[in-house]
Design a protein around this motif. Structure first.
Motif, PDB file in Angstrom:
ATOM      1  N   GLY A  56       0.819  -1.205   0.000  1.00 43.62           N
ATOM      2  CA  GLY A  56       0.000   0.000   0.000  1.00 43.62           C
ATOM      3  C   GLY A  56       0.852   1.253   0.000  1.00 43.62           C
ATOM      4  N   GLU A  57       1.885   1.246   0.802  1.00 44.91           N
ATOM      5  CA  GLU A  57       2.769   2.413   0.844  1.00 44.91           C
ATOM      6  C   GLU A  57       3.457   2.620  -0.502  1.00 44.91           C
ATOM      7  N   ARG A  58       3.935   1.553  -1.134  1.00 43.36           N
ATOM      8  CA  ARG A  58       4.621   1.682  -2.416  1.00 43.36           C
ATOM      9  C   ARG A  58       3.655   2.135  -3.518  1.00 43.36           C
ATOM     10  N   ALA A  59       2.421   1.593  -3.482  1.00 41.25           N
ATOM     11  CA  ALA A  59       1.448   1.990  -4.503  1.00 41.25           C
ATOM     12  C   ALA A  59       1.082   3.459  -4.374  1.00 41.25           C
ATOM     13  N   TRP A  60       0.940   3.948  -3.151  1.00 36.47           N
ATOM     14  CA  TRP A  60       0.614   5.369  -2.946  1.00 36.47           C
ATOM     15  C   TRP A  60       1.763   6.252  -3.424  1.00 36.47           C
ATOM     16  N   ALA A  61       2.976   5.848  -3.136  1.00 34.01           N
ATOM     17  CA  ALA A  61       4.133   6.639  -3.584  1.00 34.01           C
ATOM     18  C   ALA A  61       4.197   6.672  -5.107  1.00 34.01           C
ATOM     19  N   ALA A  62       3.935   5.526  -5.757  1.00 32.12           N
ATOM     20  CA  ALA A  62       3.988   5.502  -7.221  1.00 32.12           C
ATOM     21  C   ALA A  62       2.871   6.346  -7.824  1.00 32.12           C
ATOM     22  N   LEU A  63       1.693   6.294  -7.228  1.00 28.89           N
ATOM     23  CA  LEU A  63       0.564   7.065  -7.750  1.00 28.89           C
ATOM     24  C   LEU A  63       0.821   8.569  -7.643  1.00 28.89           C
ATOM     25  N   THR A  64       1.280   9.029  -6.480  1.00 25.82           N
ATOM     26  CA  THR A  64       1.526  10.467  -6.313  1.00 25.82           C
ATOM     27  C   THR A  64       2.743  10.927  -7.111  1.00 25.82           C
ATOM     28  N   ALA A  65       3.732  10.036  -7.313  1.00 24.52           N
ATOM     29  CA  ALA A  65       4.888  10.407  -8.134  1.00 24.52           C
ATOM     30  C   ALA A  65       4.459  10.647  -9.570  1.00 24.52           C
ATOM     31  N   GLU A  66       3.535   9.846 -10.084  1.00 23.56           N
ATOM     32  CA  GLU A  66       3.048   9.998 -11.438  1.00 23.56           C
ATOM     33  C   GLU A  66       2.184  11.243 -11.570  1.00 23.56           C
ATOM     34  N   ALA A  67       1.328  11.474 -10.539  1.00 26.56           N
ATOM     35  CA  ALA A  67       0.451  12.643 -10.592  1.00 26.56           C
ATOM     36  C   ALA A  67       1.229  13.939 -10.465  1.00 26.56           C
ATOM     37  N   ALA A  68       2.358  13.935  -9.758  1.00 25.93           N
ATOM     38  CA  ALA A  68       3.149  15.162  -9.560  1.00 25.93           C
ATOM     39  C   ALA A  68       3.749  15.672 -10.859  1.00 25.93           C
ATOM     40  N   CYS A  69       3.738  14.860 -11.904  1.00 25.42           N
ATOM     41  CA  CYS A  69       4.303  15.293 -13.182  1.00 25.42           C
ATOM     42  C   CYS A  69       3.358  16.220 -13.949  1.00 25.42           C
ATOM     43  N   ALA A  70       2.087  16.265 -13.562  1.00 25.24           N
ATOM     44  CA  ALA A  70       1.137  17.166 -14.218  1.00 25.24           C
ATOM     45  C   ALA A  70       1.307  18.562 -13.643  1.00 25.24           C
ATOM     46  N   PRO A  71       1.047  19.593 -14.414  1.00 23.30           N
ATOM     47  CA  PRO A  71       1.200  20.960 -13.907  1.00 23.30           C
ATOM     48  C   PRO A  71       0.160  21.261 -12.840  1.00 23.30           C
ATOM     49  N   PRO A  72       0.442  22.203 -11.937  1.00 21.05           N
ATOM     50  CA  PRO A  72      -0.536  22.583 -10.922  1.00 21.05           C
ATOM     51  C   PRO A  72      -1.830  23.062 -11.571  1.00 21.05           C
ATOM     52  N   GLY A  73      -2.947  22.672 -10.981  1.00 20.38           N
ATOM     53  CA  GLY A  73      -4.247  23.039 -11.518  1.00 20.38           C
ATOM     54  C   GLY A  73      -4.802  22.039 -12.503  1.00 20.38           C
ATOM     55  N   ASP A  74      -3.966  21.200 -13.050  1.00 19.06           N
ATOM     56  CA  ASP A  74      -4.422  20.179 -13.987  1.00 19.06           C
ATOM     57  C   ASP A  74      -5.135  19.077 -13.197  1.00 19.06           C
ATOM     58  N   PRO A  75      -6.336  18.649 -13.634  1.00 18.91           N
ATOM     59  CA  PRO A  75      -7.016  17.572 -12.907  1.00 18.91           C
ATOM     60  C   PRO A  75      -6.171  16.311 -12.787  1.00 18.91           C
TER      61      PRO A  75
END
Length: 815
Positions: free
Chosen positions: A217-236
């Motif tokens: 669970g911890e690794r999956a959360w880290a991977a998910l947020t790492a991928e989402a952090a690549c989108a610009p701020p404000g992007d859904p």
């Protein structure tokens, strides 16, 4: 004191000592209808990914048990019923809608990447948002906190692995109503080790849920947020959607300080989004409890207020004490010393029954309490059978030339127990058969009635055949008693028997006229069913029944009109008393139920909900089918048992008589407009047992008399048997009437209907066993031409030779 008496006395003492120990050391389990609370019956359903089999229901039960434990309910009870149902009892819980919502939610927690906003042509949303759109952070103190410093990646960010925004995916709305298209779940509730509702006053986030993630669970959360952090701020696409049961409860955005490819680490994060204390705790409870393996549906719910349960217990206890006291006085007046000893044995019966309930862990419900009281009548019947037979034996012994009785009261009592045993055993076994069928085919509190009735019948046999016998033998062995046979109650035949012997009526003189009275009763019953119809309760039709106590009296017609104006035109309203009102409708949602309560409260100047029951239509159909099966199997079972114990002509006559009793009782309830519900089913099957009891006693006497005088016509034997059993029938009926009248007058509405049904059944059953079953048996015996039964031979006795074949012995006597 003989050896057999000593053995019986020691056994009686052991039974009483054990019963007293259990009564003192073990607490009684009261049903929800006596202490208040909510009962839910949940049924598991198949899902696209799992089948609702027995194993899935067992796993669902364990998840529900964890949820109930987290609710903090005192002494909850969860049991599986069959392969697909779970019965949940929650004492003290008065909000069934909330309890059903918490227990019935599948709690499928998933975390999804957000692919972007949905196009107008995309699949419509499947749920309603309940959460917010705050930022995703790790727990306070972690290095990945939204406002903390996260070391930037010095190298190139990893290749964006998000799915194509144009790819199809589930569409759900967020808190603002914006429809988001989600990717496949990256994390499920199984990856959450613990969820806690917390309040953060310092940071101003209010109530939120802290998630502790470990391992995958911890690794999956880290991977998910790492991928989402690549989108610009404000992007859904920089958000992560936390979904519970197809609803987005929170869609936080990864903090701008989190660099692409870094992700949030540390094993903890928060779900925020405008939660209050109750909703935060409820969500944490669901997450910790785990997801249900298969969906569940609430098919039945019952809620009883604590005041109603306490009042029902108090009134039923007073009715039981009064009925038992009147029965004890009646026994003492009719049978003198032996009657007083039987009354003492009845008190011991109450102790034994109570201890047996504790020993088997049975739950005492309101119908069960009725069964407990009703079994007193069974104990009275056994005592009356023995005492009446002992009176016959005492009178049959004759007197010496000096006027002294040839048979002592003790010898007459021993013969009475011996000759009455078969009738007692057969009558009680038929009642046990009816109670067993009721347990198999009924549900809810009615099954508690069946369990209590079985225990009561067994305890009544112990009371009558063991305790009463020990006390009577000890008393009759005293010289002070043997010198005064009139004190025993056996020396005099009784007023009913004296009147019969003096008048010598022939009850079967007009036996062909009695079926006309039976036909009239059946015609009236059928007319009532056709003209008035049967008022089936919610158990058999499905729907909602809410019972209120209002501050001011409410007219039923006025309430019916007001509910129709409020959108419930099919509501059925009944009033009982001055301030009791019952509303029955089709199944209602929680909001509709609140509207009904608001209308009733407005009419009555305030209203308290004391009972709330809702039965699903499928369960109602199943219960109705089960009731018919129970009745049919009861009739067939009684007939097979009687055919095996007696003759097929007796069995068919007895079953025809009890079918007559059932139809007349149903017709009487149709004319009276009383509900046909689960409690009525309990009374109906009890009447079946009672009707067969009467027939068994009469046919047992017929069998004995006919075997002793095989040359006599069957009609003569039948008339003689009826006259000999009338005293037993009258005295047993009076004892039962005392108990049932006390229930009808002092108990609540539910037990009042129960007592009324049994009073009608006892009256009709007493008549039918004498004037329906016996005339039919005469006609069947005449048509069959079967030989009379052979006399019973004692065990170990050799066959008797004809008189001419017996060897003659010279005794030495001379004339």
């Amino acid at each position: 004191m003989t050896r057999a008496t000593r053995v019986r006395a020691l056994l009686a003492f052991a039974v009483l000592a054990l019963s007293a120990y259990l009564a003192v050391t073990q607490p009684v389990r009261l049903g929800l209808d006596l202490r208040g609370g909510t009962q839910l019956v949940l049924e598991t359903r198949d899902s696209p990914s799992a089948q609702a089999d027995r194993d899935a229901t067992d796993r669902t039960l364990e998840v529900l048990r964890r949820r109930v434990d987290a609710l903090g309910v005192a002494e909850p009870s969860l049991t599986r019923s069959g392969d697909h149902r779970i019965v949940v009892e929650l004492p003290g819980v008065q909000d069934p809608a909330h309890a059903a919502d918490v227990l019935g939610r599948t709690a499928q927690l998933t975390v999804h990447p957000v692919l972007g906003t949905a196009a107008p042509t995309d699949r419509p949303a499947t749920g309603k948002d309940t959460g917010g759109t705050d930022k995703a952070t790790s727990a306070p103190g972690k290095d990945a906190e939204g406002t903390g410093r996260v070391p930037a990646d010095s190298g190139n960010p990893p290749k964006d692995s998000r799915k194509d925004p144009g790819a199809p995916g589930p569409v759900l709305p967020d808190a603002s109503g914006a429809r988001l298209r989600l990717g496949p779940p990256a994390l499920t509730g199984a990856g959450v080790e613990n969820a806690t509702a917390r309040f953060d006053a310092e940071r101003g986030t209010g109530w939120h849920i802290g998630l502790d993630l470990r391992g995958p669970g911890e690794r999956a959360w880290a991977a998910l947020t790492a991928e989402a952090a690549c989108a610009p701020p404000g992007d859904p696409a920089r958000r992560a959607a936390i979904v519970l049961d197809d609803k987005i409860i929170s869609s936080p955005q990864v903090d701008p300080s989190v660099a692409c490819g870094t992700g949030i680490t540390g094993g903890a994060t928060q779900i925020t989004g405008g939660f209050d204390q109750e909703s935060a705790k409820e969500l944490a409870l669901l997450i910790n409890g785990g997801a249900l393996p298969v969906p569940v549906e609430t098919v039945e719910q019952r809620t009883v207020g604590p005041t109603l349960g306490a009042a029902a217990l108090d009134s039923s206890a007073r009715a039981a004490l009064l009925g038992t006291a009147l029965t004890a006085v009646f026994l003492a007046v009719v049978y003198r010393l032996l009657g007083a000893l039987a009354a003492a044995a009845l008190a011991c019966y109450a102790l034994i029954s109570y201890a047996a309930l504790l020993a088997v862990g049975a739950t005492l419900t309101l119908p069960g309490l009725a069964g407990f009281v009703l079994a007193i009548g069974m104990a009275v019947d056994a005592n009356v059978l023995v005492f009446e037979r002992a009176r016959e034996e005492y009178a049959a012994g004759g007197r010496t030339r000096r006027g002294a009785p040839r048979r002592s009261p003790r010898a007459a009592l021993t013969a009475g127990f011996r000759h009455a045993f078969s009738a007692i055993a057969d009558s009680n076994l038929t009642t046990l058969l009816a109670a067993g069928l009721l347990f198999v085919f009924a549900s809810g509190p009615v099954r508690g009635f069946a369990v209590t009735l079985c225990i009561g019948v067994l305890a009544s046999m112990v009371s009558a055949l063991l305790l009463t016998r020990v006390l009577a033998e000890l008393a009759l062995s005293r010289r002070a008693v043997t010198r005064r046979p009139g004190l025993t109650g056996l020396a005099r035949p009784g007023r009913v028997r004296t009147w019969l012997e003096r008048r010598a009526p022939d009850p079967l003189r007009h036996r062909r006229r009695w079926p006309l009275l039976t036909a009239v009763a059946l015609a009236l019953a059928v007319t009532g069913i056709v003209v008035r119809g049967l008022d089936f309760g919610v158990e058999f039709t499905g729907g909602r029944m809410i019972e209120y106590t209002t501050t001011a009296p409410v007219d039923a017609e006025r309430a019916r009109t007001a509910l129709g104006d409020a959108g419930f035109p099919r509501a059925v309203v009944h009033t009982s008393g001055t301030r009791e009102l019952t509303v029955r409708t089709e199944p209602l949602s929680a909001a509709d139920g609140s509207r009904v309560t608001k209308v009733v409260s407005g009419l009555g100047g305030g209203a308290e909900k004391v009972r709330d029951e809702q039965i699903g239509p499928s369960l109602g159909t199943e219960l109705r089918r089960g009731a018919l099966i129970a009745l049919g199997v009861a009739l067939a079972g009684q007939m097979l048992y009687l055919a095996a114990r007696f003759r097929w002509t007796f069995a068919l006559s007895a079953v025809a008589a009890l079918a007559h009793d059932v139809l007349v009782l149903v017709g009487a309830f149709a004319w009276l407009g009383k509900p046909v519900d689960g409690v009525f089913l309990a009374a109906l099957l009890t009447v079946v047992g009672y009707s067969v009891n009467d027939s068994v006693v009469v046919f047992d006497r017929v069998r004995e008399l006919w075997a002793a005088d095989r040359a006599a016509p069957f009609r003569t034997i039948a008339g003689r048997a009826l006259l000999q059993t009338v005293p037993r029938t009258v005295n047993t009926g009076i004892g039962a009437v005392f108990i049932l009248a006390a229930l009808a007058l002092l108990a609540g509405d539910t037990l009042t209907d129960f007592a009324v049904a049994l009073l009608i059944g006892i009256g009709v059953g007493t008549y039918s066993s004498m004037f329906t079953a016996m005339p039919l048996a005469i006609e069947l015996e005449t048509a069959s031409g079967a030989p009379p039964p052979h006399p019973a031979r004692p065990r170990g006795a050799r066959p008797r030779r004809p008189a001419g074949d017996r060897p003659r012995h010279d005794t030495g006597a001379r004339v």
